[in-house]
Scaffold this motif. Sequence first.
Motif, mmCIF file in Angstrom:
data_model
loop_
_atom_site.group_PDB
_atom_site.id
_atom_site.type_symbol
_atom_site.label_atom_id
_atom_site.label_comp_id
_atom_site.label_asym_id
_atom_site.label_seq_id
_atom_site.Cartn_x
_atom_site.Cartn_y
_atom_site.Cartn_z
ATOM 1 N N GLY A 26 0.852 -1.195 0.000
ATOM 2 C CA GLY A 26 0.000 0.000 0.000
ATOM 3 C C GLY A 26 0.880 1.235 0.000
ATOM 4 O O GLY A 26 1.935 1.230 -0.642
ATOM 5 N N SER A 27 0.440 2.271 0.739
ATOM 6 C CA SER A 27 1.314 3.450 0.886
ATOM 7 C C SER A 27 1.153 3.969 2.311
ATOM 8 O O SER A 27 0.922 5.142 2.559
ATOM 9 N N GLU A 28 1.249 3.034 3.259
ATOM 10 C CA GLU A 28 1.009 3.312 4.683
ATOM 11 C C GLU A 28 2.071 4.187 5.311
ATOM 12 O O GLU A 28 1.837 4.798 6.365
ATOM 13 N N SER A 29 3.261 4.255 4.689
ATOM 14 C CA SER A 29 4.325 5.069 5.308
ATOM 15 C C SER A 29 5.174 5.736 4.230
ATOM 16 O O SER A 29 5.146 5.335 3.061
ATOM 17 N N ALA A 34 8.498 5.432 -0.833
ATOM 18 C CA ALA A 34 9.841 5.494 -1.433
ATOM 19 C C ALA A 34 10.182 4.171 -2.096
ATOM 20 O O ALA A 34 10.727 4.135 -3.210
ATOM 21 N N GLU A 35 9.823 3.060 -1.438
ATOM 22 C CA GLU A 35 10.099 1.758 -2.045
ATOM 23 C C GLU A 35 9.390 1.626 -3.386
ATOM 24 O O GLU A 35 9.965 1.153 -4.368
ATOM 25 N N THR A 36 8.148 2.076 -3.461
ATOM 26 C CA THR A 36 7.399 2.013 -4.726
ATOM 27 C C THR A 36 8.094 2.837 -5.793
ATOM 28 O O THR A 36 8.321 2.368 -6.918
ATOM 29 N N SER A 37 8.493 4.057 -5.425
ATOM 30 C CA SER A 37 9.123 4.953 -6.385
ATOM 31 C C SER A 37 10.471 4.394 -6.860
ATOM 32 O O SER A 37 10.770 4.373 -8.060
ATOM 33 N N VAL A 38 11.252 3.872 -5.941
ATOM 34 C CA VAL A 38 12.565 3.312 -6.304
ATOM 35 C C VAL A 38 12.387 2.044 -7.145
ATOM 36 O O VAL A 38 13.114 1.816 -8.109
#
Length: 312
Positions: A26-29, A34-38
């Motif tokens: 998800g995008s909980e933090s 950042a992990e998604t973007s990287v």
Amino acid sequence: LATALSTAAFAQADLSGKVIGFSQIGSESGWRAAETSVTRSEAEARGVDLKFADAQQKQENQIKAIRGFIAQGVDAILMAPVVATGWDDVLAEAKEAEIPVVLLDRGIDAPEDLYLTSVASDQVLEGRVAGEWLVNEVGDEDCSVVELQGTVGSSPAINRKQGFEEGIASASNIKITQSQTGDFTRSKGKEVMEAFLKSSNGGADICAVYAHNDDMAVGAIQAIKDAGLKPGTDIKVVSIDGVPDIFTAIAAGEANATVELTPNMAGPALDALAAYWADGTEPEKFIITESKLYTAENDPQGEYDRRKGLGY
Ligand code: GZL
């Protein structure tokens, strides 16, 4: 540091033509974002066609997404498993379809032949480093610690709790007096910290808060301020991730320590897949990323500047 945290400077393996499904929690933090973007930039750098699925922190959505990737006939699946159990069936279906699966940033309790490799930090070590920092910080003063746990049943929540308890085991003066999940989010971290403060003499009895991630720590900092106390001095703040906002707090003296977690799990994951596809190279089953402690002594403003723009 910049290389470790973002796309590596050297040429990436060429994975053009490969279609890879990514089941993200998800995008909980801030760290998760950042992990998604990287991951997107690491995939793009290798010519990968990345199919992204956001599960809004629900396991059933991840399982649905993985089944969708299998039906699509993707070449590989990346997944960050929201919790540690309940994956055996869907991963057996991926194995049956001969689609390699790579775990990112969280582990699972499942037979190891159900995934090619797992890229994650040593989460027990992260907790231990945080605990040892607190032992060093408080000396022989009595210290009641409140703990904001990550998502119930997730490997980081289980491991970081274990590691912190190991880290403080030598100090009989340090006790965890309250512990509850804040689900890795700022809002829940603030809410739970408010409850901790209320039930401990307005916070007067709390010496430190240990949060399993920086986002819950940032929420707790707000709650501590709202209670009229000084985070970082009245109540020490130690957490994990190393997101830019925790360095802002450390620079302001409102947080004390964080253990860095690189958001770049996808680089090593894609390189392992490239080697596997090139000549059948079996990667290490567990690829462990490094964990590093940062405090006010480590140029927090500079650390903030180095991370801003890395997709946080
Ligand atoms: C840990 C990762 C955790 C981060 C949190 O590897 O799974 O999930 O520490 C995120 O910020 O929610």
